[in-house]
Design a protein around this motif. Structure first.
Motif, PDB file in Angstrom:
ATOM      1  N   GLU A   1       0.850  -1.182   0.000  1.00 42.24           N
ATOM      2  CA  GLU A   1       0.000   0.000   0.000  1.00 42.24           C
ATOM      3  C   GLU A   1       0.885   1.231   0.000  1.00 42.24           C
ATOM      4  N   LEU A   2       0.571   2.176  -0.884  1.00 38.67           N
ATOM      5  CA  LEU A   2       1.266   3.460  -0.933  1.00 38.67           C
ATOM      6  C   LEU A   2       0.354   4.490  -0.280  1.00 38.67           C
ATOM      7  N   GLY A   3       0.852   5.159   0.751  1.00 43.46           N
ATOM      8  CA  GLY A   3       0.053   6.062   1.562  1.00 43.46           C
ATOM      9  C   GLY A   3      -0.340   7.347   0.851  1.00 43.46           C
ATOM     10  N   LYS A   4      -1.293   8.041   1.461  1.00 36.43           N
ATOM     11  CA  LYS A   4      -1.771   9.320   0.923  1.00 36.43           C
ATOM     12  C   LYS A   4      -0.617  10.298   0.774  1.00 36.43           C
ATOM     13  N   TYR A   5      -0.593  10.987  -0.345  1.00 38.08           N
ATOM     14  CA  TYR A   5       0.353  12.062  -0.642  1.00 38.08           C
ATOM     15  C   TYR A   5       1.819  11.650  -0.550  1.00 38.08           C
ATOM     16  N   CYS A   6       2.106  10.363  -0.609  1.00 38.98           N
ATOM     17  CA  CYS A   6       3.510   9.950  -0.658  1.00 38.98           C
ATOM     18  C   CYS A   6       4.070  10.292  -2.039  1.00 38.98           C
ATOM     19  N   THR A   7       5.395  10.341  -2.134  1.00 42.87           N
ATOM     20  CA  THR A   7       6.066  10.549  -3.407  1.00 42.87           C
ATOM     21  C   THR A   7       7.120   9.465  -3.577  1.00 42.87           C
ATOM     22  N   ILE A   8       7.035   8.779  -4.712  1.00 47.39           N
ATOM     23  CA  ILE A   8       8.010   7.759  -5.075  1.00 47.39           C
ATOM     24  C   ILE A   8       8.909   8.380  -6.142  1.00 47.39           C
ATOM     25  N   ALA A   9      10.206   8.497  -5.859  1.00 49.51           N
ATOM     26  CA  ALA A   9      11.139   9.146  -6.780  1.00 49.51           C
ATOM     27  C   ALA A   9      11.272   8.366  -8.083  1.00 49.51           C
TER      28      ALA A   9
ATOM     29  N   ASP B   1       5.375  -1.446   2.195  1.00 50.67           N
ATOM     30  CA  ASP B   1       4.331  -0.438   2.332  1.00 50.67           C
ATOM     31  C   ASP B   1       5.003   0.921   2.506  1.00 50.67           C
ATOM     32  N   VAL B   2       4.277   1.981   2.099  1.00 50.68           N
ATOM     33  CA  VAL B   2       4.800   3.347   2.174  1.00 50.68           C
ATOM     34  C   VAL B   2       3.846   4.172   3.029  1.00 50.68           C
ATOM     35  N   GLN B   3       4.397   4.913   3.998  1.00 50.58           N
ATOM     36  CA  GLN B   3       3.597   5.753   4.883  1.00 50.58           C
ATOM     37  C   GLN B   3       3.017   6.957   4.145  1.00 50.58           C
ATOM     38  N   ASN B   4       1.940   7.521   4.689  1.00 54.17           N
ATOM     39  CA  ASN B   4       1.401   8.783   4.191  1.00 54.17           C
ATOM     40  C   ASN B   4       2.509   9.833   4.193  1.00 54.17           C
ATOM     41  N   HIS B   5       2.599  10.626   3.141  1.00 52.58           N
ATOM     42  CA  HIS B   5       3.524  11.756   3.006  1.00 52.58           C
ATOM     43  C   HIS B   5       4.999  11.369   2.933  1.00 52.58           C
TER      44      HIS B   5
ATOM     45  N   GLU C   1       3.357  26.650   3.202  1.00 45.02           N
ATOM     46  CA  GLU C   1       3.453  26.896   4.643  1.00 45.02           C
ATOM     47  C   GLU C   1       2.565  25.999   5.505  1.00 45.02           C
ATOM     48  N   ARG C   2       2.104  24.883   4.935  1.00 45.57           N
ATOM     49  CA  ARG C   2       1.421  23.902   5.785  1.00 45.57           C
ATOM     50  C   ARG C   2       2.432  23.352   6.779  1.00 45.57           C
ATOM     51  N   LYS C   3       1.957  23.047   7.987  1.00 50.78           N
ATOM     52  CA  LYS C   3       2.816  22.506   9.041  1.00 50.78           C
ATOM     53  C   LYS C   3       2.245  21.168   9.483  1.00 50.78           C
TER      54      LYS C   3
ATOM     55  N   GLU D   1       2.246   8.889  16.852  1.00 48.41           N
ATOM     56  CA  GLU D   1       2.365   7.427  16.872  1.00 48.41           C
ATOM     57  C   GLU D   1       1.179   6.746  16.206  1.00 48.41           C
ATOM     58  N   ASN D   2      -0.026   7.229  16.462  1.00 51.78           N
ATOM     59  CA  ASN D   2      -1.230   6.571  15.973  1.00 51.78           C
ATOM     60  C   ASN D   2      -1.601   6.965  14.547  1.00 51.78           C
ATOM     61  N   GLU D   3      -1.486   8.246  14.216  1.00 44.68           N
ATOM     62  CA  GLU D   3      -1.954   8.740  12.922  1.00 44.68           C
ATOM     63  C   GLU D   3      -0.866   8.853  11.874  1.00 44.68           C
ATOM     64  N   GLY D   4       0.397   8.803  12.293  1.00 40.97           N
ATOM     65  CA  GLY D   4       1.483   9.084  11.353  1.00 40.97           C
ATOM     66  C   GLY D   4       1.569  10.586  11.140  1.00 40.97           C
ATOM     67  N   MET D   5       1.680  11.021   9.905  1.00 40.94           N
ATOM     68  CA  MET D   5       1.790  12.442   9.574  1.00 40.94           C
ATOM     69  C   MET D   5       0.417  13.101   9.688  1.00 40.94           C
ATOM     70  N   ARG D   6       0.352  14.234  10.427  1.00 48.65           N
ATOM     71  CA  ARG D   6      -0.922  14.927  10.608  1.00 48.65           C
ATOM     72  C   ARG D   6      -0.714  16.413  10.392  1.00 48.65           C
ATOM     73  N   LEU D   7      -1.609  17.027   9.620  1.00 48.29           N
ATOM     74  CA  LEU D   7      -1.573  18.467   9.355  1.00 48.29           C
ATOM     75  C   LEU D   7      -2.014  19.202  10.607  1.00 48.29           C
ATOM     76  N   ILE D   8      -1.251  20.224  11.029  1.00 51.93           N
ATOM     77  CA  ILE D   8      -1.661  20.997  12.202  1.00 51.93           C
ATOM     78  C   ILE D   8      -2.042  22.427  11.859  1.00 51.93           C
ATOM     79  N   ASN D   9      -1.631  22.923  10.686  1.00 50.93           N
ATOM     80  CA  ASN D   9      -2.131  24.210  10.210  1.00 50.93           C
ATOM     81  C   ASN D   9      -2.003  24.271   8.695  1.00 50.93           C
ATOM     82  N   GLY D  10      -2.765  25.138   8.076  1.00 56.44           N
ATOM     83  CA  GLY D  10      -2.695  25.282   6.627  1.00 56.44           C
ATOM     84  C   GLY D  10      -4.056  25.145   5.999  1.00 56.44           C
ATOM     85  N   VAL D  11      -4.068  25.255   4.699  1.00 56.00           N
ATOM     86  CA  VAL D  11      -5.334  25.222   3.964  1.00 56.00           C
ATOM     87  C   VAL D  11      -5.921  23.855   3.876  1.00 56.00           C
TER      88      VAL D  11
END
Length: 190
Positions: free
Chosen positions: A122-130, A138-142, A173-175, A180-190
């Motif tokens: 599974e390739l996670g949301k918004y991941c990038t494979i070079a 498996d690939v984590q989100n982002h 400028e998203r941050k 541990e539970n969610e992996g990468m999580r957006l804390i501010n931004g659009v």
């Protein structure tokens, strides 16, 4: 028709193609395939039997999306990248569709030119494979993955830019924060 198919392409029976989708030269869409709205399929793309493709996907030239692969919304497949669907193929011992392994590519993922995605991952949301990477896990989100075999070398924003050391996007400028539970999580931004 509310979608475009170039006259050199073949569309089998029992295919669904969403509104606004464009299918260019020398493509083949096989029986049972489901393609979402506003997708673009470049030259010489093959979509195999029963493949599901979400909305707004871009599949560049010379890509085959084999049975067992599913693309969620907004996935980008770079030119000549490769999906597999059998971990132990033999020409003399074909398994058929019952032996195919599943590959799920989550929303917003990007797969670079000439990359290979080994099935059953599974390739996670918004991941990038070079470009040129070979994904064998498996690939984590982002996650930003590169190399052979592919290893994580960083994190990427939803907009596609590589995040800095503070997990902030220098473009939009998203941050983000790692949990541990969610992996990468957006804390501010659009």
């Amino acid at each position: 028709m509310d979608y475009y198919v170039h006259e050199s392409s073949y569309i089998d029976e029992d295919v669904q193609i969403g509104e606004g989708t464009k299918i260019w030269h020398f493509c083949h869409i096989q029986s049972g395939a489901r393609i979402g709205r506003n997708c673009t399929l470049g030259q010489n793309v093959n979509i195999s039997n029963r493949v599901k493709i979400g909305d707004r996907c871009k599949i560049q030239n010379n890509v085959s999306v084999y049975e067992g692969v599913e693309l969620e919304d907004g996935v980008f497949c770079g030119p000549s990248m490769v999906f597999t669907n059998d971990l132990t193929p033999r020409a003399e011992y074909p398994k058929g569709s019952a032996g195919y392994k599943r590959t799920l590519v989550r929303s917003g993922a990007t797969i670079g030119a000439n990359a290979t995605i080994v099935c059953n991952h599974e390739l996670g949301k918004y991941c990038t494979i070079a470009a040129g990477a070979v994904v064998t896990t498996d690939v984590q989100n982002h996650a930003l993955m590169a190399g052979v075999p592919a290893r994580q070398i960083g994190w990427v924003c939803e907009c596609g830019q590589v995040l800095d050391e503070e997990l902030c996007c220098p473009d939009c400028e998203r941050k983000y924060v790692l949990t541990e539970n969610e992996g990468m999580r957006l804390i501010n931004g659009v």
